[in-house]
Design a protein around this motif. Structure first.
Motif, PDB file in Angstrom:
ATOM      1  N   CYS A 215       0.859  -1.179   0.000  1.00  0.00           N
ATOM      2  CA  CYS A 215       0.000   0.000   0.000  1.00  0.00           C
ATOM      3  C   CYS A 215       0.894   1.227   0.000  1.00  0.00           C
ATOM      4  O   CYS A 215       1.913   1.252   0.669  1.00  0.00           O
ATOM      5  CB  CYS A 215      -0.881  -0.016   1.251  1.00  0.00           C
ATOM      6  SG  CYS A 215      -1.773   1.521   1.504  1.00  0.00           S
ATOM      7  N   TYR A 217      -0.102   4.250   0.985  1.00  0.00           N
ATOM      8  CA  TYR A 217      -0.481   5.222   2.004  1.00  0.00           C
ATOM      9  C   TYR A 217       0.307   4.991   3.298  1.00  0.00           C
ATOM     10  O   TYR A 217       1.072   4.021   3.416  1.00  0.00           O
ATOM     11  CB  TYR A 217      -1.993   5.144   2.268  1.00  0.00           C
ATOM     12  CG  TYR A 217      -2.796   5.626   1.084  1.00  0.00           C
ATOM     13  CD1 TYR A 217      -2.982   6.977   0.869  1.00  0.00           C
ATOM     14  CD2 TYR A 217      -3.345   4.729   0.172  1.00  0.00           C
ATOM     15  CE1 TYR A 217      -3.714   7.434  -0.227  1.00  0.00           C
ATOM     16  CE2 TYR A 217      -4.075   5.159  -0.915  1.00  0.00           C
ATOM     17  CZ  TYR A 217      -4.253   6.513  -1.113  1.00  0.00           C
ATOM     18  OH  TYR A 217      -4.964   6.948  -2.196  1.00  0.00           O
ATOM     19  N   GLN A 218       0.068   5.861   4.260  1.00  0.00           N
ATOM     20  CA  GLN A 218       0.836   5.801   5.496  1.00  0.00           C
ATOM     21  C   GLN A 218      -0.043   6.199   6.672  1.00  0.00           C
ATOM     22  O   GLN A 218       0.247   7.173   7.370  1.00  0.00           O
ATOM     23  CB  GLN A 218       2.038   6.741   5.392  1.00  0.00           C
ATOM     24  CG  GLN A 218       3.181   6.276   6.243  1.00  0.00           C
ATOM     25  CD  GLN A 218       4.458   7.048   5.972  1.00  0.00           C
ATOM     26  OE1 GLN A 218       4.472   8.001   5.203  1.00  0.00           O
ATOM     27  NE2 GLN A 218       5.524   6.640   6.615  1.00  0.00           N
ATOM     28  N   CYS A 219      -1.095   5.451   6.897  1.00  0.00           N
ATOM     29  CA  CYS A 219      -1.992   5.765   8.009  1.00  0.00           C
ATOM     30  C   CYS A 219      -1.258   5.483   9.316  1.00  0.00           C
ATOM     31  O   CYS A 219      -0.480   4.528   9.405  1.00  0.00           O
ATOM     32  CB  CYS A 219      -3.260   4.924   7.913  1.00  0.00           C
ATOM     33  SG  CYS A 219      -4.120   5.138   6.341  1.00  0.00           S
ATOM     34  N   CYS A 222      -1.317   1.874  10.992  1.00  0.00           N
ATOM     35  CA  CYS A 222      -1.134   0.689  10.146  1.00  0.00           C
ATOM     36  C   CYS A 222       0.336   0.296  10.029  1.00  0.00           C
ATOM     37  O   CYS A 222       1.183   1.119   9.701  1.00  0.00           O
ATOM     38  CB  CYS A 222      -1.712   0.978   8.763  1.00  0.00           C
ATOM     39  SG  CYS A 222      -1.685  -0.446   7.679  1.00  0.00           S
ATOM     40  N   LEU A 261      -6.378  -2.626  -0.581  1.00  0.00           N
ATOM     41  CA  LEU A 261      -6.783  -1.602  -1.560  1.00  0.00           C
ATOM     42  C   LEU A 261      -7.203  -2.275  -2.863  1.00  0.00           C
ATOM     43  O   LEU A 261      -6.534  -2.133  -3.882  1.00  0.00           O
ATOM     44  CB  LEU A 261      -5.603  -0.668  -1.862  1.00  0.00           C
ATOM     45  CG  LEU A 261      -5.090   0.247  -0.762  1.00  0.00           C
ATOM     46  CD1 LEU A 261      -3.850   0.972  -1.239  1.00  0.00           C
ATOM     47  CD2 LEU A 261      -6.148   1.258  -0.368  1.00  0.00           C
ATOM     48  N   ARG A 290     -10.514   2.090  -0.501  1.00  0.00           N
ATOM     49  CA  ARG A 290     -10.510   3.457   0.060  1.00  0.00           C
ATOM     50  C   ARG A 290     -11.486   4.270  -0.767  1.00  0.00           C
ATOM     51  O   ARG A 290     -11.568   4.107  -1.996  1.00  0.00           O
ATOM     52  CB  ARG A 290      -9.099   4.055  -0.031  1.00  0.00           C
ATOM     53  CG  ARG A 290      -8.302   3.912   1.257  1.00  0.00           C
ATOM     54  CD  ARG A 290      -6.940   4.488   1.109  1.00  0.00           C
ATOM     55  NE  ARG A 290      -6.908   5.934   1.300  1.00  0.00           N
ATOM     56  CZ  ARG A 290      -6.293   6.540   2.314  1.00  0.00           C
ATOM     57  NH1 ARG A 290      -5.660   5.834   3.228  1.00  0.00           N
ATOM     58  NH2 ARG A 290      -6.288   7.850   2.413  1.00  0.00           N
TER      59      ARG A 290
HETATM   60  S1  SF4 Z   1      -4.835   1.444   6.665  1.00  0.00           S
HETATM   61 FE1  SF4 Z   1      -5.110   0.792   4.530  1.00  0.00          FE
HETATM   62  S2  SF4 Z   1      -4.751   2.634   3.314  1.00  0.00           S
HETATM   63 FE2  SF4 Z   1      -3.891   3.030   5.355  1.00  0.00          FE
HETATM   64  S3  SF4 Z   1      -1.719   2.442   5.194  1.00  0.00           S
HETATM   65 FE3  SF4 Z   1      -2.847   0.662   5.944  1.00  0.00          FE
HETATM   66  S4  SF4 Z   1      -3.350  -0.556   4.125  1.00  0.00           S
HETATM   67 FE4  SF4 Z   1      -2.796   1.512   3.451  1.00  0.00          FE
END
Ligand code: SF4
Length: 480
Positions: A215, A217-219, A222, A261, A290
């Protein structure tokens, strides 16, 4: 030169997967196959070795089967996949193996080892080898070298004269379409003993499939230690061939795509939908997305090809809190997409969490109001857990009290309590959130429609009614 066939038992440890002191309802609601181990099993077998799987999560209390296997099959290796909460159980089994079968080498991999590899190798002598990141190549290298000549093999950890040696991760990654299909057949009782999440599927039997890794992104919450900041995926043809195979071999009727995703590469999903509709497999599926990676045309294609439900990670309905923890924190855009999903004739599940750093009474209130205003078909509220490897973990103690008891770190216990709360207060808010969500008459009526939309779920619900009722009464008693 012919390869010497080696044998490995791959173990999925149990861990503590429910609220401490309460009946384990998580296992009644859903038993997910350990797809990563199934994939590794078929991979090493495609290279001329032998692999078997023991799933402690699906079959708790069956440790004697591990002993029986080790005595009768004499594998050279035992491999474990570990999450944070299941790691202590894996260590327990590894200690038993090292004591009673000292000739066998133990290998640990998975998300927890990938997040804190050196610390684990230093502190747990029961582990002979560690595998960081994707398991295929490192595992094969360990098995084929039999522990020698691991210098420079990407992703492998081992000891040399007592010192932990850490090899860097591989710079290039292989094409996922070159992997053989996961060896689901190695799971005892598959597919019937691996029910999908209750009320989350129209027909049984079903199973989960992973068709992408990584992925971008960088939530904050996570941990992406295993697959990193990238996105690789199976082609539409591979995905449809796998679905066809699952149907033919195991009579699978519904697939849960367990990708983070699923819709990230729009063209791939568009082609997948068109080819799946043309293949007419008469199978349904769910996926997660997402909100910014869906549009009306894509949703129409998903529906036409058999999609039944789309899950959206939303996390919180408080805009300020959300913007602290993930990019693109536009709650009105998410609301709009939820409406689009419903208009396309699909179910939509909202995934939320409570107890993030910065959570307040006001943010919980706003989140609840937001959830109740959405036309969700289903909803899940996780208890925020600062996993090692996630960005939030690094500074977590600045934002509240953190009890880093790994067994309890499963999103079902408040191991982190933000400033301004006690744990009891958070638990009370959590129970109130669920109560407010489920006590709406319209919502309860929608569950009645599941009688014909997901009859198998109702059969499971009725069979386990006493346990579900006991949990509801325990909630009510705690709130009284
Ligand atoms: S929560 Fe989902 S979108 Fe966010 S970093 Fe993790 S895998 Fe990626």
């Amino acid at each position: 030169m012919a390869r010497r066939c080696r044998k490995i038992l791959l173990i999925h440890p149990l861990g503590v997967n429910w609220v401490s002191g309460e009946k384990d309802m998580a296992r009644i609601a859903n038993i997910m196959p350990p797809i990563g181990l199934c994939s590794l099993a078929s991979w090493v077998e495609s290279k001329g070795h032998r692999a078997d799987i023991h799933d402690c999560y699906a079959h708790p209390g069956d440790d004697h089967r591990i002993d029986h296997y080790l005595r009768t099959e004499s594998p050279q290796f035992v491999g474990f996949t570990t999450t944070t909460s299941s790691f202590p159980d894996a260590v327990r089994i590894a200690a038993h193996i090292k004591k009673n079968y000292p000739r066998i080498k133990t290998i640990f991999g998975g998300v927890h080892l990938s997040a804190v590899p050196e610390r684990i190798m230093r502190e747990y002598r029961q582990i002979d080898y560690g595998v960081v990141g994707e398991g295929e190549e490192p595992l094969l290298a360990i098995m084929e070298s039999n522990g020698a000549a691991l210098d420079g093999v990407p992703g492998v950890l081992y000891r040399n004269a007592g010192e932990v040696v850490v090899n860097d991760l591989a710079k290039t990654r292989f094409d996922l379409d070159t992997l053989p299909f996961p060896a689901y057949e190695k799971l005892h009782g598959f597919p019937n003993e691996y029910p999908l999440p209750i009320f989350n599927y129209p027909k049984a039997p079903g199973t989960s499939v992973v068709s992408s890794r990584g992925c971008y992104y960088q939530c904050s919450y996570c941990d992406r230690s295993v697959f990193g900041q990238s996105f690789r995926y199976n082609s539409p043809d591979y995905m449809i061939d796998l679905m066809r195979y699952l149907k033919k071999r195991f009579r699978i009727r519904h697939v849960n795509f367990y990708d983070d995703l699923f819709t990230f590469k729009r063209k791939r999903v568009e082609t997948f939908c068109q080819k799946l509709a043309a293949a007419d497999l008469k199978m349904t599926y769910n996926c997660a997305a997402r909100a910014e990676h869906i549009d009306r045309d894509l949703l129409r294609l998903l529906k036409q090809s058999g999609c039944w439900m789309v899950s959206l990670g939303i996390e919180t309905g408080d805009p300020e809190l959300l913007s602290r923890h993930r990019s693109c924190a536009d709650l009105e855009m998410i609301r709009e997409r939820i409406h689009w999903i419903r208009q396309a004739g699909l179910r939509v599940k909202g995934l939320f969490m409570m107890g993030l750093p910065g959570e307040t009474e006001k943010s919980i209130d706003r989140s609840l109001k937001y959830v109740l205003s959405l036309p969700l078909s289903d909803f899940n509220l996780a208890k925020f857990t600062p996993f090692p490897g996630s960005p939030a973990y690094e500074t977590i103690r600045e934002h509240g009290e953190f009890d880093e008891t790994w067994e309890l770190m499963n999103c079902l216990n408040f191991v982190f309590v933000p400033h301004g709360f006690t744990k009891d207060q958070l638990d009370e808010h959590y129970r109130n959130f669920y109560t407010q969500y489920f006590r709406r008459p319209l919502l309860l009526a929608s569950y009645l429609t599941m009688l014909w939309q997901s009859p198998d779920s109702w059969i499971r619900f009725v069979k386990n009614f006493r346990d579900f009722w006991a949990v509801k009464r325990a909630y009510a008693a705690k709130r009284a």
